[in-house]
Design a protein around this motif. Structure first.
Motif, mmCIF file in Angstrom:
data_model
loop_
_atom_site.group_PDB
_atom_site.id
_atom_site.type_symbol
_atom_site.label_atom_id
_atom_site.label_comp_id
_atom_site.label_asym_id
_atom_site.label_seq_id
_atom_site.Cartn_x
_atom_site.Cartn_y
_atom_site.Cartn_z
ATOM 1 N N TYR A 1 -9.833 -43.181 12.461
ATOM 2 C CA TYR A 1 -10.341 -44.551 12.627
ATOM 3 C C TYR A 1 -9.752 -45.490 11.579
ATOM 4 O O TYR A 1 -9.238 -46.571 11.901
ATOM 5 N N GLN B 1 -10.525 -55.504 20.401
ATOM 6 C CA GLN B 1 -11.302 -54.658 19.510
ATOM 7 C C GLN B 1 -11.178 -53.193 19.915
ATOM 8 O O GLN B 1 -10.724 -52.875 21.012
ATOM 9 N N LEU C 1 -15.899 -49.608 22.124
ATOM 10 C CA LEU C 1 -17.215 -49.509 21.501
ATOM 11 C C LEU C 1 -17.709 -48.069 21.438
ATOM 12 O O LEU C 1 -18.385 -47.680 20.475
ATOM 13 N N SER C 2 -17.401 -47.279 22.454
ATOM 14 C CA SER C 2 -17.837 -45.883 22.427
ATOM 15 C C SER C 2 -17.216 -45.136 21.255
ATOM 16 O O SER C 2 -17.888 -44.314 20.594
ATOM 17 N N TYR C 3 -15.947 -45.413 20.971
ATOM 18 C CA TYR C 3 -15.283 -44.749 19.846
ATOM 19 C C TYR C 3 -15.871 -45.227 18.518
ATOM 20 O O TYR C 3 -16.142 -44.418 17.612
ATOM 21 N N THR C 4 -16.096 -46.523 18.401
ATOM 22 C CA THR C 4 -16.682 -47.059 17.175
ATOM 23 C C THR C 4 -18.084 -46.519 16.945
ATOM 24 O O THR C 4 -18.454 -46.141 15.823
ATOM 25 N N HIS C 5 -18.889 -46.460 18.001
ATOM 26 C CA HIS C 5 -20.251 -45.938 17.868
ATOM 27 C C HIS C 5 -20.240 -44.462 17.476
ATOM 28 O O HIS C 5 -21.096 -44.020 16.691
ATOM 29 N N LEU C 6 -19.298 -43.694 18.012
ATOM 30 C CA LEU C 6 -19.210 -42.285 17.652
ATOM 31 C C LEU C 6 -18.906 -42.114 16.163
ATOM 32 O O LEU C 6 -19.533 -41.282 15.478
ATOM 33 N N VAL D 1 -19.435 -44.272 13.673
ATOM 34 C CA VAL D 1 -20.572 -44.711 12.852
ATOM 35 C C VAL D 1 -21.709 -43.699 12.916
ATOM 36 O O VAL D 1 -22.363 -43.395 11.897
ATOM 37 N N PHE D 2 -21.967 -43.149 14.114
ATOM 38 C CA PHE D 2 -23.034 -42.166 14.253
ATOM 39 C C PHE D 2 -22.749 -40.918 13.422
ATOM 40 O O PHE D 2 -23.646 -40.393 12.734
ATOM 41 N N LYS E 1 -23.265 -41.661 9.637
ATOM 42 C CA LYS E 1 -24.676 -41.782 9.253
ATOM 43 C C LYS E 1 -25.398 -40.438 9.358
ATOM 44 O O LYS E 1 -26.287 -40.135 8.544
ATOM 45 N N GLU F 1 -13.797 -53.752 9.463
ATOM 46 C CA GLU F 1 -14.302 -55.111 9.647
ATOM 47 C C GLU F 1 -13.538 -56.120 8.797
ATOM 48 O O GLU F 1 -13.299 -57.246 9.229
#
Length: 397
Positions: free
Chosen positions: A64, A221, A224-229, A231-232, A235, A283
């Motif tokens: 990423y 951008q 979103l699925s890749y970004t959410h993965l 970040v998840f 965390k 970001e």
């Protein structure tokens, strides 16, 4: 995260104190070597529980961040640098073709340089439009403010009116540059005008394509699925570390191995800052054309381009061979003579164009003759000394 670790430590302490369990460290004896080795082994096992999650997160997060940095690098050293190189290339061309210091030469050089610097400034405004979702954001980013460019001397009032409602301001400027260079070719102010016009047009097209690539990249951008993965997973790793740290805090309270608790606390803080910083890199560098401290500086890039071009103009006006050994200017800079574009319509050997015969099915106007219209013969344009002489010699023979 520290709060989660504290809650985990309290729950672990209460469970060890009040819940009957075959494994408890309430009555730990530090003089019993078997218990010492057993508790140290538990410290190691618990601390290494998150190694699998850490390896997985390192792989996903590394891709990423690496892709984000590659995009930033491409924007700066491939796309934006192409625009800056084109400005320098056109300035060098103008310095060689217009070495004089007269009003006409200085105006030609200043116009091309002004338009080039204007395109860079407008590119930053177009990119800042991406993050301007409301009228307040547009006012703060000044993406619609063209009067500041007038104050900098990059825009004239009538040029501002032409750009007010334009959706691609930075790209339109390169059409202006190509059209202005075409005008210079048609006015006979450039040597070999046809070749010059073609080469300048290719450079302008390349610069415009680079600007279009920049805007497309900034407006695109990550999925979103890749970004959410990503970040998840990050965390989840941090939460696992917090729970492990809390358990070791409680274990350290019973065994008095406080250095284990200190190591876990430091590890939790540093690991959290490190991973959250890697996520925030995306970001901060996704749109490097904003006005943040870590973004590209439009003022610096424009000033550097202006300084380079002015140095080219000075070098073209005063090259070394114009000075004698004492350093006195005795000659003028060499300049190729201008040349008008000459196009031969048709030579004397070509047949004259046949008169136009109207279509019989086409309705005629009132008073128009019904037969075919005879047009007077046109004079044949012939290149002097080539077609004309050959035809005259044949007629003479």
């Amino acid at each position: 995260l520290v709060l989660i670790a504290f809650i985990t430590a309290v729950i672990t302490y209460l469970c060890m104190r009040w819940v009957d369990s075959p494994v408890t460290w309430v009555d730990y004896d530090r003089h019993d070597m078997a218990e010492v080795f057993e508790v140290l082994d538990e410290f190691q096992v618990v601390a290494s529980t998150s190694e699998t999650v850490t390896t997985l997160v390192a792989f996903v997060l590394g891709l990423y961040v690496s892709k984000s940095v590659d995009i930033w690098w491409n924007l700066r050293f491939d796309q934006l640098q192409t625009v800056l190189n084109t400005i320098d290339s056109l300035s060098m061309r103008m310095a060689v073709y217009f070495p004089g210091q007269g009003d006409s030469d200085m105006e030609a050089k200043a116009t091309v340089l002004r338009y080039g610097a204007l395109s860079v400034k407008l590119l930053f405004k177009d990119c800042r439009e991406v993050d301007a979702w409301t009228l307040e954001h547009r006012l703060v980013s000044r993406c619609d403010d063209l009067h500041e460019l007038e104050q900098e001397g990059l825009l004239l009032p009538h040029e501002t009116n032409l750009l007010v409602d334009c959706p691609c301001k930075s790209q339109v400027v390169w059409v202006w540059i190509a059209s202005y260079m075409t005008k210079l070719c048609l006015d006979g102010r450039l040597p070999n005008p046809l070749a010059n016009q073609e080469s300048v047009l290719e450079e302008c097209i390349e610069a415009r394509n680079s600007i279009a690539n920049i805007l497309a990249r900034v407006n695109t951008q990550f999925p979103l699925s890749y970004t959410h993965l990503v970040v998840f997973m990050v965390k989840l790793l941090l939460y696992v570390h917090s729970i492990i740290a809390g358990y070791i805090f409680a274990l350290s309270f019973f065994t008095s191995y406080w250095y284990q608790a200190a190591v876990q606390l430091a590890y939790l803080v540093i690991w959290s800052i490190f991973h959250m910083g890697l996520i925030n890199i995306r970001e901060h560098i996704a749109n490097p054309f904003r006005d943040n401290p870590c973004d590209f500086s439009s003022a610096m890039l424009t000033a550097r381009s202006l300084n380079h071009s002015k140095a080219f103009f000075e070098a073209g006006t005063h090259p070394p061979y114009t000075y004698d050994k004492e350093g006195n200017g005795t000659h003028r800079a060499a300049a190729l003579p201008p040349q008008l574009i000459v196009r031969q319509l048709y030579g004397g050997r070509m047949k004259p164009r046949a008169p136009h015969t109207p279509d019989p099915h086409t309705p005629r106007r009132e008073g128009e003759a019904s037969g075919p219209q005879q047009t007077p013969p046109r004079a044949h344009a012939s290149a002097p000394g080539v077609d004309g002489e050959v035809d005259n010699s044949r007629r003479t023979a």
